[in-house]
Design a protein around this motif. Structure first.
Motif, PDB file in Angstrom:
ATOM      1  N   ARG A   1       1.006  -1.079  -0.004  1.00 43.39           N
ATOM      2  CA  ARG A   1       0.089   0.074  -0.142  1.00 43.39           C
ATOM      3  C   ARG A   1       0.739   1.239   0.025  1.00 43.39           C
ATOM      4  O   ARG A   1       0.716   2.231  -0.645  1.00 43.39           O
ATOM      5  CB  ARG A   1      -1.071  -0.047   1.181  1.00 43.39           C
ATOM      6  N   HIS A   2       1.971   1.244   0.683  1.00 41.15           N
ATOM      7  CA  HIS A   2       2.934   2.154   0.774  1.00 41.15           C
ATOM      8  C   HIS A   2       3.162   2.705  -0.718  1.00 41.15           C
ATOM      9  O   HIS A   2       3.368   4.016  -1.003  1.00 41.15           O
ATOM     10  CB  HIS A   2       4.037   1.964   1.901  1.00 41.15           C
ATOM     11  N   LEU A   3       3.933   1.752  -1.304  1.00 40.68           N
ATOM     12  CA  LEU A   3       4.466   1.779  -2.363  1.00 40.68           C
ATOM     13  C   LEU A   3       3.464   2.527  -3.592  1.00 40.68           C
ATOM     14  O   LEU A   3       3.591   3.384  -4.241  1.00 40.68           O
ATOM     15  CB  LEU A   3       4.955   0.555  -3.080  1.00 40.68           C
ATOM     16  N   LEU A   4       2.235   1.744  -3.472  1.00 45.79           N
ATOM     17  CA  LEU A   4       1.269   2.135  -4.514  1.00 45.79           C
ATOM     18  C   LEU A   4       0.788   3.352  -4.445  1.00 45.79           C
ATOM     19  O   LEU A   4       0.133   4.266  -5.517  1.00 45.79           O
ATOM     20  CB  LEU A   4       0.124   1.218  -4.362  1.00 45.79           C
ATOM     21  N   LYS A   5       0.722   3.973  -2.904  1.00 44.77           N
ATOM     22  CA  LYS A   5       0.188   5.223  -2.739  1.00 44.77           C
ATOM     23  C   LYS A   5       1.257   6.236  -3.147  1.00 44.77           C
ATOM     24  O   LYS A   5       0.980   7.309  -3.464  1.00 44.77           O
ATOM     25  CB  LYS A   5      -0.041   5.497  -1.324  1.00 44.77           C
ATOM     26  N   ARG A   6       2.328   6.036  -3.228  1.00 45.77           N
ATOM     27  CA  ARG A   6       3.530   7.115  -3.451  1.00 45.77           C
ATOM     28  C   ARG A   6       3.670   6.997  -5.097  1.00 45.77           C
ATOM     29  O   ARG A   6       3.904   7.881  -5.762  1.00 45.77           O
ATOM     30  CB  ARG A   6       4.838   6.612  -3.074  1.00 45.77           C
ATOM     31  N   ALA A   7       3.341   5.869  -5.871  1.00 45.49           N
ATOM     32  CA  ALA A   7       3.768   5.597  -7.150  1.00 45.49           C
ATOM     33  C   ALA A   7       2.378   5.695  -8.188  1.00 45.49           C
ATOM     34  O   ALA A   7       2.509   5.838  -9.415  1.00 45.49           O
ATOM     35  CB  ALA A   7       4.376   4.360  -7.572  1.00 45.49           C
ATOM     36  N   SER A   8       1.122   5.832  -7.424  1.00 47.13           N
ATOM     37  CA  SER A   8       0.047   5.926  -8.204  1.00 47.13           C
ATOM     38  C   SER A   8      -1.182   6.812  -7.514  1.00 47.13           C
ATOM     39  O   SER A   8      -0.969   7.424  -6.477  1.00 47.13           O
ATOM     40  CB  SER A   8      -0.487   4.320  -8.786  1.00 47.13           C
ATOM     41  N   PHE A   9      -2.183   6.742  -7.989  1.00 46.94           N
ATOM     42  CA  PHE A   9      -3.403   7.346  -7.617  1.00 46.94           C
ATOM     43  C   PHE A   9      -4.518   6.457  -7.264  1.00 46.94           C
ATOM     44  O   PHE A   9      -4.689   5.228  -7.888  1.00 46.94           O
ATOM     45  CB  PHE A   9      -3.845   8.411  -8.455  1.00 46.94           C
TER      46      PHE A   9
END
Length: 299
Positions: free
Chosen positions: A17-25
């Motif tokens: 979740r942390h990575l996806l929140k930084r890398a996408s919307f």
């Protein structure tokens, strides 16, 4: 040069979740679960996949809605207005303003939809990054759409080539006065931003007009290199493209300072700006500069 440590922990929903929140919307629980099943390497590969570009924005509001007599008669409901004239026929300037307002609303709504529906892809986050990096604005929705299209198409590609395209893009030429830069009246606006904000950074002052990465004389010489690029009027059928005017270009060689190893840029007409950017990107500080911007944005 220090490097970031490779991640070696457990890949759980928290990390995903942390990575996806930084890398996408618009991160959903389904995306998080997919990321966990893919693992870190698989998630990164998925984020950086080259996906098909989106279809252009549509006219999504019927004419006459909201109490106005006209919204956008130049485009059919449910179809794109992008292929309609960038300077639409209208009886009054007020009606033309309403048309632009309708198309701008469509463009902004469409832009948010691209973010919302991006799924597991870093492209829209990078598109927004580049839009913040190469900041620009234009009241004409057509020019703004095509500017964003350049950013989106190049979001995962070569930084240097993107700089070359942005340098002669009509939107940027208007925004930073490049279209007003002529042999008789050199305008330093874009030349300065090209160095300070877009490619290499200013660095600390080390002398009168001398900074860590370039000098004031470099700005003057680069402005001369960039002379001659023009933007057609909105009434022109080719309004969405820039063009090179040789008569408005400063002829002869231009020499950069010791910060660029005293490089000489030979007269090269419409391709001279490309030679300049190649020289700028020979400096190692370019990679450090953009890496800092990425780190600030994503980390």
């Amino acid at each position: 040069m220090p490097y970031l440590d490779t991640f070696s922990g457990n890949w759980t929903s928290k990390e995903a979740r942390h990575l996806l929140k930084r890398a996408s919307f618009g991160v959903t629980q389904n995306l998080v679960e997919t990321s966990v099943s893919l693992g870190l390497s698989g998630t990164i590969e998925k984020l950086f996949e080259e996906n098909s570009l989106p279809e252009p924005p549509l006219k999504y509001q019927l004419d006459g809605v909201g109490g106005t007599k006209i919204n956008d008669p130049g485009a059919n409901y449910g179809e794109t207005w992008v292929n309609s004239p960038a300077y639409p026929e209208a009886a009054t300037s007020q009606e033309r303003t309403r048309i632009y307002f309708s198309r701008n609303r469509s463009f902004y709504a469409w832009s948010f939809l691209q973010m919302q529906n991006a799924a597991m892809s870093i492209r829209e986050k990078l598109t927004l990054f580049w839009h913040n990096h190469f900041v620009s604005e234009n009241a004409n929705p057509h020019r703004e759409y095509y500017y964003m299209d350049v950013l989106r198409r190049n979001s995962l590609k070569n930084f240097k080539e993107l700089v070359k395209q942005i340098t002669v893009d009509p939107n940027m030429l208007i925004y930073l006065s490049g279209s007003q830069n002529t042999v008789n009246a050199p305008n330093e606006n874009y030349a300065r931003e090209l160095l300070e904000l877009f490619t290499i950074g200013k660095g600390d002052a080390v002398g009168n007009g001398d900074y860590t990465n370039y000098t004031e004389n470099d700005v003057i010489e680069i402005a001369k290199v960039l002379t001659g690029w023009r933007v057609r009027s909105l009434q022109d059928v080719n309004t969405l493209s820039s063009f090179f005017s040789n008569s408005n270009h400063a002829k002869g060689t231009k020499q950069l300072s010791h910060r660029f190893n005293n490089a000489i840029i030979s007269e090269n007409g419409a391709n001279e700006y490309k030679d300049l950017i190649d020289i700028i990107f020979q400096q190692e500080e370019c990679s450090r500069f953009i890496a800092r911007q990425f780190y600030t944005w994503f980390v």
